[in-house]
Structure formats: C-alpha cells, structure tokens
Design an enzyme around this catalytic site. Structure first.
Site, mmCIF file in Angstrom:
data_model
loop_
_atom_site.group_PDB
_atom_site.id
_atom_site.type_symbol
_atom_site.label_atom_id
_atom_site.label_comp_id
_atom_site.label_asym_id
_atom_site.label_seq_id
_atom_site.Cartn_x
_atom_site.Cartn_y
_atom_site.Cartn_z
ATOM 1 N N LYS A 38 0.839 -1.208 0.000
ATOM 2 C CA LYS A 38 0.000 0.000 0.000
ATOM 3 C C LYS A 38 0.873 1.257 0.000
ATOM 4 O O LYS A 38 2.064 1.187 0.344
ATOM 5 C CB LYS A 38 -0.900 -0.010 1.232
ATOM 6 C CG LYS A 38 -0.137 0.032 2.550
ATOM 7 C CD LYS A 38 -1.029 -0.278 3.738
ATOM 8 C CE LYS A 38 -0.246 -0.235 5.041
ATOM 9 N NZ LYS A 38 -1.011 -0.788 6.164
ATOM 10 N N ARG A 74 -10.839 -0.181 14.424
ATOM 11 C CA ARG A 74 -10.572 0.698 13.296
ATOM 12 C C ARG A 74 -11.524 0.326 12.170
ATOM 13 O O ARG A 74 -12.301 1.125 11.695
ATOM 14 C CB ARG A 74 -9.103 0.470 12.908
ATOM 15 C CG ARG A 74 -8.514 1.418 11.956
ATOM 16 C CD ARG A 74 -7.016 1.239 11.855
ATOM 17 N NE ARG A 74 -6.605 0.037 11.125
ATOM 18 C CZ ARG A 74 -5.378 -0.161 10.666
ATOM 19 N NH1 ARG A 74 -4.437 0.745 10.862
ATOM 20 N NH2 ARG A 74 -5.064 -1.266 10.010
ATOM 21 N N TYR A 131 14.033 32.130 4.774
ATOM 22 C CA TYR A 131 12.810 32.898 5.045
ATOM 23 C C TYR A 131 12.749 33.380 6.485
ATOM 24 O O TYR A 131 13.162 32.658 7.404
ATOM 25 C CB TYR A 131 11.580 32.028 4.765
ATOM 26 C CG TYR A 131 11.307 31.847 3.289
ATOM 27 C CD1 TYR A 131 11.130 32.950 2.451
ATOM 28 C CD2 TYR A 131 11.238 30.578 2.735
ATOM 29 C CE1 TYR A 131 10.882 32.784 1.098
ATOM 30 C CE2 TYR A 131 10.995 30.395 1.381
ATOM 31 C CZ TYR A 131 10.815 31.505 0.565
ATOM 32 O OH TYR A 131 10.579 31.343 -0.768
ATOM 33 N N MET A 171 10.147 25.149 0.616
ATOM 34 C CA MET A 171 9.374 24.161 -0.136
ATOM 35 C C MET A 171 10.285 23.178 -0.884
ATOM 36 O O MET A 171 10.028 21.975 -0.912
ATOM 37 C CB MET A 171 8.431 24.864 -1.119
ATOM 38 C CG MET A 171 7.449 23.916 -1.771
ATOM 39 S SD MET A 171 6.354 24.724 -2.940
ATOM 40 C CE MET A 171 5.317 25.695 -1.871
HETATM 41 C C1 LIG Z 1 -0.285 -1.856 6.787
HETATM 42 C C2 LIG Z 1 -0.879 -3.113 7.235
HETATM 43 C C3 LIG Z 1 -0.070 -4.255 7.422
HETATM 44 C C4 LIG Z 1 1.439 -4.236 7.310
HETATM 45 O O1 LIG Z 1 2.008 -3.845 8.519
HETATM 46 P P1 LIG Z 1 3.589 -3.822 8.762
HETATM 47 O O2 LIG Z 1 3.700 -3.661 10.205
HETATM 48 O O3 LIG Z 1 4.109 -2.652 7.977
HETATM 49 O O4 LIG Z 1 4.119 -5.091 8.261
HETATM 50 C C5 LIG Z 1 -0.699 -5.449 7.727
HETATM 51 N N1 LIG Z 1 -2.042 -5.521 7.849
HETATM 52 C C6 LIG Z 1 -2.848 -4.447 7.711
HETATM 53 C C7 LIG Z 1 -4.312 -4.617 7.881
HETATM 54 C C8 LIG Z 1 -2.300 -3.213 7.403
HETATM 55 O O5 LIG Z 1 -3.099 -2.149 7.275
#
Ligand SMILES: *Cc1c(COP(=O)(O)O)cnc(C)c1O
Length: 370
Positions: A39, A137, A265, A314
């Site tokens: 992701k 969550r 700045y 920036m």
């Molecule tokens: C991001 C995520 C993971 C991966 O977690 P890591 O600790 O980075 O390995 C696993 N399961 C879910 C549901 C996640 O959202």
C-alpha cells in the site's frame, strides 16, 4: 566526495528486499504464506517495481489499501492475487473488472458487494472477511458473525478466501495481554466462520511485528511490508531486517555568512560567528517537513552531521557545514542504511513510515540490486 547521485534520489535496494523476504519466511513455519503489503506506493517507494520483484521471488499474496492501488498493480502486469484492505462501494465495479479481492468489513459493505456480484452473475467471487478483534478501526464486530454467515450462505456468489484481523499493539510487549486476547478472540471467530460456511479459508492476523513477536498469531498467512523501510521504532524490531531505501542528494551551493548575516525565510537563522551553509535540493514539498528546521534534524555530509539551519523551504534546506570539509557537488545522505530513516524521523517525533511515505513523487526512484 563525489557521489553517484546527480540530483535528489531515493535508492531502493532490491537485494535488501530479497534479504528481508527470506528472513521473514524463515520466521514462520513451512507452508505459512506471506502476503506483501504494498500500500501507499509500497510505503513510499514504487509499488509496481517492488511487487514485480516480490512476485518473482515467490510472494503468495499482495495487499493494498485502496482499490486504485490494486488497479495500478494489475496494469503493471502483477498476476498474484491482490487483497484490497479498504474498498468503498464506488470501487466495486473496478475491483471486479481487475480481478481484485475486496476486504468485506461491515454488513453494509458485504450486502452491497453481494448484490453487485449477483447482478453480474458471478459465482465464488473471492472475498476476505475482516474482523475487529480490538484495534477498533475497521472490521465486523464479533457479534455480527451469525449475520455474516447467513448472508454468505444465501447464495453461491461469494467465496471466502480468507478471514483476517489486525493486531493493535504487536510491537509493544507491554501490551502482551491485550494482544493475546486479540489472538484468542480471532481463533473463536475463525472457528465459528468455518463451522458456519462449511469450508476452511486462509486465516491471518500478524503484521511484521506480529511475525517477530507472536508465533501463535501466524496461522496460515502473515502480512508484512517486508521491513521495507525499517521500522516504526527501531528498538522493537529485529536488527536482521535491513532498511531498503536510501535518500541521497547533492550540495548545490555553499554560502559564507558573516556574523549578523541571516539565512532563509524570515531570517530563520542568524549567524553569530563565521558560518558556512550548504543548500540542498529537498524541502517540505518532498517530505522533509518544516519541523526538521532550526537544527532539529540533520543530514550526513562526508560522514559528519550537518544540522538544518533556519526554516525548511518548499524545495530546499540549508545546512551547517562550518566544520565539514566539503564542496559543491558533494553527496548528501538524508537517510541510508547507516543513518536509517527512523533516526531522522525521531527528530520530528514521528516514525520512518510517515517520513518515507511522504517522499514526493518528483523524487527520482532508482532501483539497485547489490
Ligand atoms: C499496513 C498493514 C499491514 C502491514 O504492517 P507492517 O507492520 O508494515 O508489516 C498489515 N495488515 C494491515 C491490515 C495493514 O493495514
């Protein structure tokens, strides 16, 4: 020192990725599958290249957060099954069109996806059931188990490929009792689902720190970012996992400041003595937030610390090189294997994941295997 890089570059070491993958596989029993979580552009790198590499070395599954990320992987030629953690109803058509596999996490989502699958005359479409066991969550409540089973058993349209849950505090051993409660609850839920649907899906609950700290949570599959960029909190992670990304840049220009001269700045830094500053092409739009300014963060130039002076711009930072032997064109390390991202991130009170996932797309990605 003259460097390999000619501009700000995020170097991703695929050999370290292979190393981490192999290491994590060794932590689980033979036959336990490994799902690569790619992701957020594989935690800020490039999901397609990393996924194609992981596919080549044998990863069993992928997961992304949003549907669009899964589509991009399919368009890049990824063939391995892809779980979408957090889809919305508007994504369902695209999910089906690209052979992606949704996580169903609420009765509303289950019902909407099922309706669409029936309309499309699908049979045994692969879905994953996400249960909430304590992170609060996303996920079905335990009390919804019977309704989930009833909805699934009404038609042949959906096939439960997996049942999963997520640990809230697997990296924090002080929360051991809470984690064990989550694991036991998951076992109960999973066995009720299996009884209810009459077949055995893949069970998974552990993320990276779950793999390292809770063998009893490995079940049939584990999920991991494969230690992509190290580590939420280095002290809690296994030193055998290698950070795979290095962020390097270059000194564009050096300025000599007399006492009273200011830098950047709002005159954020004012020299009280003769000071040499180096200007580097990376700024808050690249992911180096303003919080690193005023000497909170530093970079490494010729193996020495160069603190960020004044306000982060920036597209640029200015660092103190008064005591460093360096010249224009020299390499600057923002983080790498010996100065890992989590150390820099700590100066801003955050973790490597936040630092690296915010690296702008305009930063060039380079893949090496060494
Ligand atoms: C991001 C995520 C993971 C991966 O977690 P890591 O600790 O980075 O390995 C696993 N399961 C879910 C549901 C996640 O959202």
């Amino acid at each position: 020192m003259n460097s390999g890089v000619q501009e700000t570059t995020l170097e991703i070491n695929l050999a370290s990725l292979t190393h981490n993958y192999t290491y994590l596989k060794k932590q689980v029993q033979p036959g336990v599958k490994l799902l690569g979580v790619v992701k957020a552009s594989a935690y800020g790198s490039s999901a397609a290249q990393l996924a194609l590499h992981l596919e080549k070395i044998g990863v069993d599954y992928f997961a992304v957060a949003y549907s669009s990320e899964g589509v991009a992987l399919r368009e890049a030629g990824v063939q391995t099954p892809i779980l979408v953690f957090h889809p919305q109803p508007i994504n369902f058509e695209e999910i089906i069109a690209h052979n992606l596999e949704p996580s169903l996490y609420s009765l509303r989502i289950l019902s909407l996806f099922k309706t669409l699958a029936i309309q499309n005359q699908l049979t045994s479409y692969p879905v994953h059931l996400k249960f909430n066991t304590g992170i609060n969550r996303i996920g079905f409540a335990t009390s919804e188990t019977d309704e989930v089973i009833t909805a699934l058993n009404e038609t042949e349209t959906l096939k439960v490929v997996s049942v999963f849950s997520h640990l809230a505090a697997s990296e924090d051993l002080k929360e051991n009792a809470y984690t064990l409660k989550q694991i036991n609850l998951f076992k109960t839920i999973a066995s009720n689902i299996i009884k209810g649907i009459g077949y055995q899906p893949i069970l998974h609950q552990a993320n990276t720190s779950g793999i390292l700290n809770y063998p009893e949570a490995h079940f049939d599959m584990v999920r991991s970012g494969i230690g992509l960029y190290g580590f939420g909190n280095e002290s809690k992670f296994d030193k055998n996992l290698k950070p795979i990304a290095s962020l390097k840049s270059i000194i564009s220009q050096i300025h000599s400041l007399q006492p009273g001269d200011s830098l950047g700045y709002n005159r954020g830094f004012v020299a009280t003595k003769l000071t040499r500053s180096a200007t580097i092409p990376i700024g808050h739009a690249d992911g180096i937030g303003r919080i690193y300014g005023h000497k909170k963060g530093y970079v490494i130039i010729n193996e020495q610390r160069a603190y960020i002076l004044g306000i982060v711009c920036m597209d640029m930072i200015m660092v103190d090189v008064t005591e460093i032997d360096c010249q224009e064109g020299d390499e600057v390390v923002i983080f790498d294997e010996s100065y890992p991202a989590n150390i820099l991130a700590e100066h801003a009170g955050t973790i490597s994941y936040e630092l690296i996932t915010s690296m702008a797309t305009r930063i060039k990605r380079v893949f090496v295997e060494k």
